[in-house]
Design a protein around this motif. Structure first.
Motif, PDB file in Angstrom:
ATOM      1  N   ALA A 116       7.902  19.555 -35.924  1.00  0.00           N
ATOM      2  CA  ALA A 116       9.195  18.974 -35.529  1.00  0.00           C
ATOM      3  C   ALA A 116       9.485  19.356 -34.071  1.00  0.00           C
ATOM      4  CB  ALA A 116      10.299  19.497 -36.442  1.00  0.00           C
ATOM      5  N   PRO A 117      10.232  18.511 -33.334  1.00  0.00           N
ATOM      6  CA  PRO A 117      10.547  18.847 -31.940  1.00  0.00           C
ATOM      7  C   PRO A 117      11.314  20.177 -31.843  1.00  0.00           C
ATOM      8  CG  PRO A 117      11.319  16.631 -32.521  1.00  0.00           C
ATOM      9  CD  PRO A 117      10.815  17.240 -33.778  1.00  0.00           C
ATOM     10  N   ALA A 288      12.626  26.158 -45.673  1.00  0.00           N
ATOM     11  CA  ALA A 288      11.488  25.504 -46.328  1.00  0.00           C
ATOM     12  C   ALA A 288      11.914  24.149 -46.886  1.00  0.00           C
ATOM     13  CB  ALA A 288      10.941  26.401 -47.441  1.00  0.00           C
ATOM     14  N   ASP A 289      13.056  24.099 -47.536  1.00  0.00           N
ATOM     15  CA  ASP A 289      13.529  22.831 -48.107  1.00  0.00           C
ATOM     16  C   ASP A 289      13.812  21.806 -47.014  1.00  0.00           C
ATOM     17  OD1 ASP A 289      13.324  23.724 -50.673  1.00  0.00           O
ATOM     18  OD2 ASP A 289      15.480  24.023 -51.006  1.00  0.00           O
ATOM     19  N   GLN A 295       9.722  16.493 -43.105  1.00  0.00           N
ATOM     20  CA  GLN A 295       8.311  16.067 -43.074  1.00  0.00           C
ATOM     21  C   GLN A 295       8.091  14.844 -43.955  1.00  0.00           C
ATOM     22  OE1 GLN A 295       6.194  19.572 -44.229  1.00  0.00           O
ATOM     23  NE2 GLN A 295       5.993  20.294 -42.138  1.00  0.00           N
ATOM     24  N   ASN A 296       8.788  14.788 -45.079  1.00  0.00           N
ATOM     25  CA  ASN A 296       8.633  13.659 -46.017  1.00  0.00           C
ATOM     26  C   ASN A 296       9.504  12.465 -45.634  1.00  0.00           C
ATOM     27  OD1 ASN A 296       6.996  15.362 -47.395  1.00  0.00           O
ATOM     28  ND2 ASN A 296       8.452  15.822 -49.049  1.00  0.00           N
ATOM     29  N   ASP A 297      10.154  12.572 -44.462  1.00  0.00           N
ATOM     30  CA  ASP A 297      11.017  11.481 -43.999  1.00  0.00           C
ATOM     31  C   ASP A 297      12.187  11.229 -44.959  1.00  0.00           C
ATOM     32  OD1 ASP A 297      11.358   9.985 -41.789  1.00  0.00           O
ATOM     33  OD2 ASP A 297      10.282   8.217 -42.525  1.00  0.00           O
ATOM     34  N   GLU A 298      12.645  12.268 -45.617  1.00  0.00           N
ATOM     35  CA  GLU A 298      13.755  12.141 -46.568  1.00  0.00           C
ATOM     36  C   GLU A 298      15.075  12.607 -45.962  1.00  0.00           C
ATOM     37  OE1 GLU A 298      10.743  13.318 -50.219  1.00  0.00           O
ATOM     38  OE2 GLU A 298      12.445  14.609 -49.771  1.00  0.00           O
ATOM     39  N   LEU A 299      15.025  13.017 -44.708  1.00  0.00           N
ATOM     40  CA  LEU A 299      16.223  13.523 -44.038  1.00  0.00           C
ATOM     41  C   LEU A 299      16.188  13.004 -42.607  1.00  0.00           C
ATOM     42  CD1 LEU A 299      18.634  15.497 -44.421  1.00  0.00           C
ATOM     43  CD2 LEU A 299      17.133  17.333 -43.629  1.00  0.00           C
TER      44      LEU A 299
END
Ligand code: NDP
Length: 334
Positions: A116-117, A288-289, A295-299
């Motif tokens: 992540a940036p 972690a969450d 990473q999963n593009d869920e946020l």
């Protein structure tokens, strides 16, 4: 070598202004044993800093007049006398508002952002993201089918808090201060958006929350929140994260509104103020969450970035005028 430093010139009574700050030229300190010199890359401006400009007792020490301001910074190691950090490492920490800081290596955290940036260490993967996580999941505890309302919903904390509630299957309504922000929060999954500058908040909430409100994530306080209390359902939860509408009151000015006790008793509401630091023992699982969701593009997250160290006051003042969407940052090098 010389550098710029930003100090508290005077304590604001009411609204802060450019006059609140002064720029001074100071030496960059050479590192001694176990120290590192850090070049500021991103600097975070946050609403809580306004409280530290007052000379009042709070959960953090007040800033001192004539002393540098201090806050969340992401920086790059440019010199090292420590075995823990090498030149080029990217770290974050609570550092002075200056172009370089020379500090003990063990007072900063080496970033591990899984791609992540680096700026996210001050936003979604930093203090605001953690605040949203603990406020929503440890206090709000939304359940599937419940109605969650978030104020300040397009900001650093609110935009994440709303998405976290959506993950639990709640109906999520955000309150924001412009059409652009309303469109933004709908685009990241909020079910409804209320522009408090355009609509009567009470009437709009009644429409958007036909089943009442089970969780109210409180960021703003004031007249907006006064409209929420009558709509709270039995056993509703109210994580009180902040009350930005009251941060610029003048000395002696009172924050008066609907008295809340009657509503709390009638609906047996749990209202709890909290500080992100209360949850330090859970930081690891929260990082972690949040990292996994990203990473999963869920946020989704947004950043408003001002460029240049000279833009720090403007970026800070903008928070109280609603200029930012998502996390407000300053990228120090233009
Ligand atoms: P934001 O990114 O949400 O920026 C501030 C936003 O607040 C503005 O963009 C504006 O949005 C809104 N705002 C400003 N003035 C008013 C007002 N008078 N009435 C209503 N809304 C207003 O900031 P953060 O996400 O960093 O912080 C949000 C809240 O969370 C703050 O109250 C802050 O103090 C608190 N906080 C608490 C923490 C804790 O540990 N308890 C940790 C971090 C933050 P708009 O255009 O929608 O009005």
């Amino acid at each position: 070598m010389k550098q710029q430093q930003i100090r508290l010139r005077e304590r604001p009574d009411g609204w802060p202004s450019e006059e609140t700050f002064s720029y001074e030229e100071v030496e960059v300190k050479e590192p001694t044993q176990d120290e590192v010199t850090l070049k500021t890359r991103y600097l975070s401006v946050d609403p809580y800093m306004r409280g530290r400009m007052n000379d009042t007792k709070s959960y953090v020490e007040p800033f001192q007049i004539g002393e540098p301001l201090n806050g969340g910074i992401v920086a790059e190691v440019t010199k090292t006398k420590s075995e823990k950090l090498k030149v080029g490492d990217i770290v974050s920490g609570a550092l002075n508002w200056q172009e370089y800081n020379t500090v003990p290596a063990d007072t900063v955290r080496k970033l591990d952002l899984h791609g992540a940036p680096m700026s996210t260490a001050l936003g979604v993967l930093g203090m605001p993201g953690l605040t949203a996580y603990f406020g929503m999941y440890h206090i709000g505890e939304p359940k599937e089918g419940e109605t969650v309302v978030v104020s300040g919903a397009a900001g650093a904390v609110g935009s994440i808090a709303g998405q976290l509630a959506k993950r639990k299957g709640a109906h999520v309504v955000g309150i924001v201060g412009s059409k652009e922000k309303a469109d933004y929060i709908r685009s990241i999954g909020f079910d409804e958006a209320i522009d408090y500058k355009e609509k009567h908040v009470g009437q709009a909430l009644e429409q958007a929350c036909p089943n009442g409100i089970d969780v109210y994530f409180e960021n703003v306080g004031g007249e907006i929140s006064d409209q929420v209390w009558p709509l709270l359902n039995s056993f509703a939860r109210v994580p009180v994260c902040g009350a930005i509408s009251s941060y610029n009151l003048e000395q002696g000015e009172e924050d008066i509104g609907r008295r809340v006790q009657g509503y709390l008793v009638k609906a047996r509401v749990k209202m709890q103020g909290f500080l992100v630091g209360d949850f330090q023992s859970h930081y690891k699982e929260a990082y972690a969450d949040l990292s996994r969701y990203l990473q999963n593009d869920e946020l989704q997250f947004e950043e408003t970035i001002h460029e240049g160290f000279d833009k720090v006051p403007e970026a800070f003042l903008g928070l109280f005028k609603g200029k930012n969407i998502g996390k407000q940052l300053v990228k120090v090098e233009k």
